[in-house]
Motif scaffolding. Structure first.
Motif, mmCIF file in Angstrom:
data_model
loop_
_atom_site.group_PDB
_atom_site.id
_atom_site.type_symbol
_atom_site.label_atom_id
_atom_site.label_comp_id
_atom_site.label_asym_id
_atom_site.label_seq_id
_atom_site.Cartn_x
_atom_site.Cartn_y
_atom_site.Cartn_z
ATOM 1 N N PHE A 62 0.797 -1.228 0.000
ATOM 2 C CA PHE A 62 0.000 0.000 0.000
ATOM 3 C C PHE A 62 0.832 1.283 0.000
ATOM 4 O O PHE A 62 0.280 2.365 -0.214
ATOM 5 C CB PHE A 62 -0.932 0.008 1.216
ATOM 6 C CG PHE A 62 -2.017 -1.037 1.159
ATOM 7 C CD1 PHE A 62 -3.136 -0.862 0.360
ATOM 8 C CD2 PHE A 62 -1.910 -2.207 1.905
ATOM 9 C CE1 PHE A 62 -4.135 -1.824 0.306
ATOM 10 C CE2 PHE A 62 -2.908 -3.180 1.866
ATOM 11 C CZ PHE A 62 -4.022 -2.986 1.058
ATOM 12 N N ASN A 66 -0.862 2.337 7.237
ATOM 13 C CA ASN A 66 -2.214 2.478 7.765
ATOM 14 C C ASN A 66 -2.764 1.123 8.223
ATOM 15 O O ASN A 66 -2.354 0.077 7.707
ATOM 16 C CB ASN A 66 -3.156 3.057 6.703
ATOM 17 C CG ASN A 66 -2.841 4.505 6.380
ATOM 18 O OD1 ASN A 66 -2.153 5.181 7.134
ATOM 19 N ND2 ASN A 66 -3.327 4.987 5.252
ATOM 20 N N VAL A 68 -4.959 -2.222 8.552
ATOM 21 C CA VAL A 68 -5.450 -3.059 7.456
ATOM 22 C C VAL A 68 -6.718 -3.807 7.878
ATOM 23 O O VAL A 68 -6.761 -4.433 8.941
ATOM 24 C CB VAL A 68 -4.376 -4.065 7.008
ATOM 25 C CG1 VAL A 68 -4.922 -5.002 5.919
ATOM 26 C CG2 VAL A 68 -3.148 -3.318 6.479
ATOM 27 N N ALA A 84 -14.136 0.987 1.583
ATOM 28 C CA ALA A 84 -12.789 1.494 1.309
ATOM 29 C C ALA A 84 -12.833 2.966 0.890
ATOM 30 O O ALA A 84 -11.995 3.772 1.324
ATOM 31 C CB ALA A 84 -12.132 0.650 0.226
ATOM 32 N N ASN A 91 -6.461 0.656 5.025
ATOM 33 C CA ASN A 91 -6.199 -0.174 3.850
ATOM 34 C C ASN A 91 -7.097 -1.405 3.909
ATOM 35 O O ASN A 91 -7.330 -1.956 4.987
ATOM 36 C CB ASN A 91 -4.735 -0.612 3.803
ATOM 37 C CG ASN A 91 -3.799 0.560 3.612
ATOM 38 O OD1 ASN A 91 -4.102 1.504 2.892
ATOM 39 N ND2 ASN A 91 -2.641 0.521 4.264
ATOM 40 N N ASN A 116 -7.128 2.356 -2.030
ATOM 41 C CA ASN A 116 -6.691 1.693 -0.798
ATOM 42 C C ASN A 116 -7.265 0.285 -0.675
ATOM 43 O O ASN A 116 -7.572 -0.182 0.422
ATOM 44 C CB ASN A 116 -7.066 2.525 0.428
ATOM 45 C CG ASN A 116 -8.567 2.807 0.527
ATOM 46 O OD1 ASN A 116 -9.254 2.871 -0.498
ATOM 47 N ND2 ASN A 116 -9.076 2.991 1.739
#
Length: 240
Positions: A62, A66, A68, A84, A91, A116
């Motif tokens: 990614f 961030n 997940v 998303a 993500n 993302n």
């Protein structure tokens, strides 16, 4: 973080580790539309993840660190793309076995300019075993899995004590496992499996189910069910 002890499901089997063999899905390929096929051809390199590539580095995938969110069985991807798009600071990774659904999800994500999100077309059990680092996920989502409503088929349900433990290992401390189903019997079985598993805390104030969170989109299927008086049960458990 727990040290990784095998690279593939096949190696794990050779080492005598338990790997679930009963499939929780039926491989119904269906026919790809031209749009789905084009999305797979044009954008797989950008949005697709391959099981055979093994353990993921989320930061490499990614380009950031961030949190997940992993969704298992996203269907045609409509809700996953919406989530998303609505949460750019997270993500998302989706796992789905059916190729038309993966193509539809990628096509919609590109149309909505969602960046993302990445997707696997593979069995989620093998993706979890081989590709997802331990203690790495902020959230795991399992929405409306096949209920296998006949009692003789209950063994095919993806939620089981073994599966629940696998998810716990993949969640970071404080990470959340969020499930939803419109089959009351399956909801009861999910609740029982979760409450009998160590290392989880039920986030329900009544120690059973929660109201649908705002971040889980209401699907057309679910809206139709509400009109017909059908129930939907959401469960959220935090890894402790």
């Amino acid at each position: 973080m727990t040290e990784r002890t095998h690279k593939t499901v096949e190696q794990a089997e050779q080492e005598g580790k338990y790997i679930r063999k009963v499939r929780s899905f039926v491989k119904r390929e269906g026919r790809l539309t031209k749009g789905q096929a084009a999305a797979l051809d044009l954008y797989w390199q950008e949005m697709g993840l391959n099981h055979e590539d093994g353990l993921l580095s989320f930061e490499s995938v990614f380009g950031n660190d961030n949190p997940v969110v992993l969704e298992i069985g996203f269907g045609m991807g409509t809700s996953l793309v919406e989530m998303a798009k609505n949460a750019p600071s997270l993500n998302f990774i989706g796992v789905e076995v059916h190729r038309p659904g993966v193509g539809a999800c990628i096509a919609l994500a590109k149309e909505q300019e969602v960046t993302n999100l990445r997707v696997y077309q593979h069995d989620a059990i093998e993706v979890l075993a081989d590709c997802i680092p331990d203690e790495s996920l902020a959230t795991v989502q399992l929405f409306f899995p096949d209920p296998w409503h006949k009692k003789k088929h209950h063994k095919r349900r993806i939620v089981s004590p073994e599966f629940v433990e696998t998810i716990r290992q993949k969640l970071a401390i404080g990470g959340v496992f969020h499930m939803a189903t419109d089959w009351e019997n399956y909801a009861e079985c999910m609740l029982e499996d979760m409450q009998s598993s160590l290392g989880y805390k039920n986030l329900s104030e009544t120690n059973d189910y929660i109201p649908r969170p705002d971040n889980r989109p209401l699907t057309k299927f679910e809206q139709r069910g509400h009109r017909l008086g059908h129930g939907v049960w959401d469960l959220q458990f935090k890894r402790t």
